[in-house]
Write a protein that holds these residues in place. Structure first.
Motif, PDB file in Angstrom:
ATOM      1  N   VAL A 234       7.184  -0.125  -3.222  1.00 41.96           N
ATOM      2  CA  VAL A 234       7.639   0.867  -4.604  1.00 41.96           C
ATOM      3  C   VAL A 234       9.223   0.777  -4.226  1.00 41.96           C
ATOM      4  CG1 VAL A 234       5.638   1.783  -5.046  1.00 41.96           C
ATOM      5  CG2 VAL A 234       7.100   2.834  -3.195  1.00 41.96           C
ATOM      6  N   PRO A 235      10.036   1.071  -5.436  1.00 43.62           N
ATOM      7  CA  PRO A 235      11.422   1.449  -5.038  1.00 43.62           C
ATOM      8  C   PRO A 235      11.810   2.722  -4.719  1.00 43.62           C
ATOM      9  CG  PRO A 235      10.641   1.508  -7.795  1.00 43.62           C
ATOM     10  CD  PRO A 235       9.662   0.927  -6.755  1.00 43.62           C
ATOM     11  N   VAL A 236      12.772   2.803  -4.151  1.00 44.35           N
ATOM     12  CA  VAL A 236      13.312   4.253  -3.670  1.00 44.35           C
ATOM     13  C   VAL A 236      14.433   4.596  -4.523  1.00 44.35           C
ATOM     14  CG1 VAL A 236      14.588   5.533  -1.991  1.00 44.35           C
ATOM     15  CG2 VAL A 236      12.877   3.410  -1.402  1.00 44.35           C
ATOM     16  N   LYS A 237      14.372   5.790  -5.170  1.00 46.36           N
ATOM     17  CA  LYS A 237      15.372   6.262  -6.108  1.00 46.36           C
ATOM     18  C   LYS A 237      16.078   7.800  -5.535  1.00 46.36           C
ATOM     19  CE  LYS A 237      12.867   4.428 -10.000  1.00 46.36           C
ATOM     20  NZ  LYS A 237      12.529   4.628 -11.404  1.00 46.36           N
ATOM     21  N   ILE A 238      17.345   7.901  -6.085  1.00 44.77           N
ATOM     22  CA  ILE A 238      18.062   9.121  -5.465  1.00 44.77           C
ATOM     23  C   ILE A 238      17.846  10.102  -6.486  1.00 44.77           C
ATOM     24  CG2 ILE A 238      20.632   9.924  -5.176  1.00 44.77           C
ATOM     25  CD1 ILE A 238      21.057   6.921  -4.597  1.00 44.77           C
ATOM     26  N   ILE A 257      18.305   1.588   1.711  1.00 47.47           N
ATOM     27  CA  ILE A 257      16.961   0.990   1.670  1.00 47.47           C
ATOM     28  C   ILE A 257      16.440   1.077   0.389  1.00 47.47           C
ATOM     29  CG2 ILE A 257      14.405   1.329   2.303  1.00 47.47           C
ATOM     30  CD1 ILE A 257      15.288   2.490   5.092  1.00 47.47           C
ATOM     31  N   THR A 258      16.392  -0.027  -0.544  1.00 45.48           N
ATOM     32  CA  THR A 258      16.075   0.198  -1.886  1.00 45.48           C
ATOM     33  C   THR A 258      14.637   0.061  -2.305  1.00 45.48           C
ATOM     34  OG1 THR A 258      16.130  -2.038  -2.134  1.00 45.48           O
ATOM     35  CG2 THR A 258      18.358  -0.862  -2.582  1.00 45.48           C
ATOM     36  N   GLU A 259      13.657  -0.108  -1.379  1.00 49.18           N
ATOM     37  CA  GLU A 259      12.213  -0.276  -1.672  1.00 49.18           C
ATOM     38  C   GLU A 259      11.388  -0.034  -0.241  1.00 49.18           C
ATOM     39  OE1 GLU A 259      11.391  -3.948  -3.440  1.00 49.18           O
ATOM     40  OE2 GLU A 259      11.311  -5.090  -1.571  1.00 49.18           O
ATOM     41  N   VAL A 260      10.311   0.484  -0.339  1.00 47.87           N
ATOM     42  CA  VAL A 260       9.559   0.660   0.829  1.00 47.87           C
ATOM     43  C   VAL A 260       7.969   0.230   0.510  1.00 47.87           C
ATOM     44  CG1 VAL A 260      11.049   2.774   1.858  1.00 47.87           C
ATOM     45  CG2 VAL A 260       9.172   3.054   0.133  1.00 47.87           C
ATOM     46  N   LYS A 261       7.536  -0.139   1.864  1.00 47.76           N
ATOM     47  CA  LYS A 261       6.040  -0.363   1.809  1.00 47.76           C
ATOM     48  C   LYS A 261       5.090   0.957   1.789  1.00 47.76           C
ATOM     49  CE  LYS A 261       4.396  -4.117   3.559  1.00 47.76           C
ATOM     50  NZ  LYS A 261       3.664  -5.100   4.386  1.00 47.76           N
ATOM     51  N   ILE A 275       9.226   6.456  -4.850  1.00 47.17           N
ATOM     52  CA  ILE A 275       9.590   7.227  -3.709  1.00 47.17           C
ATOM     53  C   ILE A 275      11.052   7.796  -3.903  1.00 47.17           C
ATOM     54  CG2 ILE A 275       9.877   7.698  -1.362  1.00 47.17           C
ATOM     55  CD1 ILE A 275       6.899   7.499  -2.167  1.00 47.17           C
ATOM     56  N   TYR A 276      11.159   9.128  -3.972  1.00 50.26           N
ATOM     57  CA  TYR A 276      12.554   9.730  -4.248  1.00 50.26           C
ATOM     58  C   TYR A 276      12.842  10.206  -3.088  1.00 50.26           C
ATOM     59  CZ  TYR A 276      12.306   9.429  -9.568  1.00 50.26           C
ATOM     60  OH  TYR A 276      12.386   9.169 -10.740  1.00 50.26           O
ATOM     61  N   THR A 277      14.316  10.360  -2.867  1.00 51.60           N
ATOM     62  CA  THR A 277      14.888  10.920  -1.620  1.00 51.60           C
ATOM     63  C   THR A 277      14.778  12.496  -1.941  1.00 51.60           C
ATOM     64  OG1 THR A 277      17.029  11.329  -2.736  1.00 51.60           O
ATOM     65  CG2 THR A 277      16.566   9.202  -1.560  1.00 51.60           C
ATOM     66  N   ASP A 278      14.899  13.289  -0.723  1.00 49.68           N
ATOM     67  CA  ASP A 278      15.154  14.666  -0.991  1.00 49.68           C
ATOM     68  C   ASP A 278      16.198  15.047  -2.032  1.00 49.68           C
ATOM     69  OD1 ASP A 278      13.077  15.032   0.642  1.00 49.68           O
ATOM     70  OD2 ASP A 278      14.192  15.800   2.289  1.00 49.68           O
ATOM     71  N   VAL A 294      19.411  10.990   4.708  1.00 52.01           N
ATOM     72  CA  VAL A 294      18.685  11.845   3.664  1.00 52.01           C
ATOM     73  C   VAL A 294      17.136  11.499   3.920  1.00 52.01           C
ATOM     74  CG1 VAL A 294      18.489  12.339   1.314  1.00 52.01           C
ATOM     75  CG2 VAL A 294      20.569  11.635   2.191  1.00 52.01           C
ATOM     76  N   LYS A 295      16.490  12.340   4.140  1.00 54.46           N
ATOM     77  CA  LYS A 295      14.902  12.177   4.088  1.00 54.46           C
ATOM     78  C   LYS A 295      14.219  11.758   2.793  1.00 54.46           C
ATOM     79  CE  LYS A 295      13.911  15.286   8.073  1.00 54.46           C
ATOM     80  NZ  LYS A 295      13.158  16.361   8.359  1.00 54.46           N
ATOM     81  N   LEU A 296      13.145  10.844   2.785  1.00 50.22           N
ATOM     82  CA  LEU A 296      12.446  10.440   1.516  1.00 50.22           C
ATOM     83  C   LEU A 296      11.465  11.990   1.294  1.00 50.22           C
ATOM     84  CD1 LEU A 296      12.015   6.828   1.923  1.00 50.22           C
ATOM     85  CD2 LEU A 296      13.719   8.112   0.637  1.00 50.22           C
ATOM     86  N   THR A 297      11.064  11.951   0.111  1.00 48.98           N
ATOM     87  CA  THR A 297      10.190  12.978  -0.225  1.00 48.98           C
ATOM     88  C   THR A 297       8.908  12.164  -0.381  1.00 48.98           C
ATOM     89  OG1 THR A 297      11.632  14.433  -1.313  1.00 48.98           O
ATOM     90  CG2 THR A 297       9.305  14.747  -1.960  1.00 48.98           C
ATOM     91  N   ILE A 298       7.982  12.462   0.591  1.00 50.58           N
ATOM     92  CA  ILE A 298       6.823  11.236   0.558  1.00 50.58           C
ATOM     93  C   ILE A 298       5.513  12.010   0.094  1.00 50.58           C
ATOM     94  CG2 ILE A 298       4.981   9.825   2.230  1.00 50.58           C
ATOM     95  CD1 ILE A 298       7.768   9.636   3.964  1.00 50.58           C
ATOM     96  N   PRO A 299       4.927  11.706  -0.797  1.00 58.67           N
ATOM     97  CA  PRO A 299       3.565  12.446  -1.308  1.00 58.67           C
ATOM     98  C   PRO A 299       2.698  12.510  -0.383  1.00 58.67           C
ATOM     99  CG  PRO A 299       4.364  10.636  -2.899  1.00 58.67           C
ATOM    100  CD  PRO A 299       5.048  10.750  -1.642  1.00 58.67           C
ATOM    101  N   GLU A 300       1.835  13.861  -0.527  1.00 62.97           N
ATOM    102  CA  GLU A 300       0.979  14.021   0.635  1.00 62.97           C
ATOM    103  C   GLU A 300      -0.246  13.147   0.524  1.00 62.97           C
ATOM    104  OE1 GLU A 300      -2.451  17.449   1.736  1.00 62.97           O
ATOM    105  OE2 GLU A 300      -1.082  17.985   0.185  1.00 62.97           O
TER     106      GLU A 300
END
Length: 423
Positions: A234-238, A257-261, A275-278, A294-300
């Motif tokens: 999925v992409p990473v967004k600010i 990092i523009t996308e993560v697995k 996935i969004y950043t904090d 900056v940490k990523l906000t990872i869903p539970e």
């Protein structure tokens, strides 16, 4: 003719000869019987060890733990056959013995034997080899083999009953143990793999199994399962909050990092599209600032898959770098500009009050410096207006490509008075 007395003498002689022969035969029988007892060697008689805890107290153990302690003895027997080793009992009492690592000459006692056997000496000696004992405790190491199916990830192994394992054995062998664990085959798996009884082995630093029966591993088997999970990218967004200072301008921003697995349950994966950043506070950004870590906000329930040393692993915390290209804005007060009339009906004429308006612009210094005298215009649109006095909005235009880099900070007034009369 012989006399009667002479005949009796011969008879007595014969009786005496017979008696001597019979006596000799009896003597010979007795001699042979008494001298048929012989000495035989009995090999491998099991030795019962008394007070074995003495070894633990002295931190010692048998060098050959895979073999019983046995002794060889010599006995005398009149039986035609050879006594068997299991017909004898031997005891070795360790209490009070002087024991050391190496070879120990210890005294034992023969406590029982068959009736047809005589024991010249019930006490004997045997050599017992001892070594210094040691133990080590480690976490169980799971050694995966192969890779799960495409778009699936091995998340680790759950071992029921805990991961601590202990090995006891000769000190030199225990010191050579690098890890204790087992292999799990993951090739093409698409779901959890349950194992019911995996045997634990000790390994040296080169990954070779230490196959020595003098090592005791506890527990020697484990039960659990290997966790296999589906993945997707999925992409990473600010994500931002607040406003940047009015004297600054964000020219661009970028992520390293523009996308993560990601991995997780099927439902969570289906519902996670990015996935969004904090949230980054724009009010804290300055011209020279670069926002790092900056940490990523990872869903539970979701984990991020990272690759380290050629292997993938899932983590619940990831940091990214967000870089902002910031420019400081400068302002410029333009001299009062003429107000241009647009779209007035030719049948009318218009009088503006005022007919000049002041304008303040802002932008990067280089763009402000590039402004020409005619690059900024002030206009009023008089479409569909007839005779009378009107309050008409003012519109300021920046011309050319520079318009995307210039901001109109303020205009002397929002509207001007327009008086329209007929020609």
């Amino acid at each position: 003719m012989e006399s009667k007395s002479s005949k009796l003498s011969k008879k007595e002689i014969m009786i005496r000869i017979v008696c001597v022969v019979i006596a000799f035969i009896l003597w010979l029988y007795r001699y042979n019987t008494e001298n048929s007892e012989r000495t035989v060697s009995i090999y491998g008689v099991h030795v019962k060890v008394l007070n074995p805890d003495v070894l633990n107290e002295k931190n010692l153990m048998y060098a050959n733990t895979d073999k019983d302690i046995t002794a060889n003895i010599k006995v005398r027997t009149t039986d035609a056959g050879t006594p068997l080793a299991n017909q004898f009992s031997i005891e070795l009492d360790l209490k009070g013995k002087v024991l050391k690592a190496g070879r120990n000459l210890l005294e034992f006692t023969i406590t029982s034997w068959p009736d047809f056997v005589s024991i010249p000496n019930t006490v004997g000696t045997l050599n017992v080899d001892l070594v210094e004992k040691a133990q080590v405790q480690k976490d169980i190491t799971v050694i995966p083999i192969g890779e799960p199916a495409k778009d699936y990830l091995y998340l680790g192994t759950v071992i029921k009953g805990g991961t601590a394992v202990k090995a006891v054995g000769p000190k030199d062998i225990i010191n050579s143990i690098d890890k204790i664990g087992f292999f799990v085959t993951l090739t093409d798996l698409e779901e959890d793999y349950n194992f019911e009884s995996e045997t634990l082995n000790a390994y040296d630093k080169d990954g070779n199994i230490i196959d020595d029966k003098s090592i005791f591993i506890s527990p020697d088997k484990v039960v659990g399962y290997a966790k296999i999970s589906k993945t997707k990218i999925v992409p990473v967004k600010i994500k931002e909050k607040g406003s940047i200072s009015s004297d600054l301008q964000i020219n661009s921003k970028s992520l390293d990092i523009t996308e993560v697995k990601i991995t997780g349950s099927k439902d969570l994966l289906d519902n996670t599209t990015e996935i969004y950043t904090d949230a980054i506070d724009l009010s804290k950004i300055t011209e020279v600032n670069k926002v790092n870590n900056v940490k990523l906000t990872i869903p539970e329930g979701i984990l991020i898959v990272k690759e380290e040393d050629g292997k993938q692993k899932a983590v619940d915390e990831v940091e990214v770098n967000v870089a902002y290209n910031i420019s400081k804005l400068v302002t410029k007060n333009l001299p009062p500009l003429d107000v241009n009339i647009n779209n007035l009906d030719p049948a009318y004429k218009a009088q503006l009050n005022p007919n000049k308006v002041s304008v303040i612009l802002s932008g990067k210094q280089s763009y402000i410096d590039d402004l020409g005298d005619n690059d900024v215009t002030v206009n009023v649109d008089l479409s569909n207006l007839t005779e009378g006095t009107h309050q008409v909005p003012i519109k300021v235009n920046v011309l050319g490509d520079i318009k995307d880099h210039i901001k109109i900070e303020s205009v002397g007034q929002e509207k001007i008075e327009v008086i329209i009369t007929r020609n």
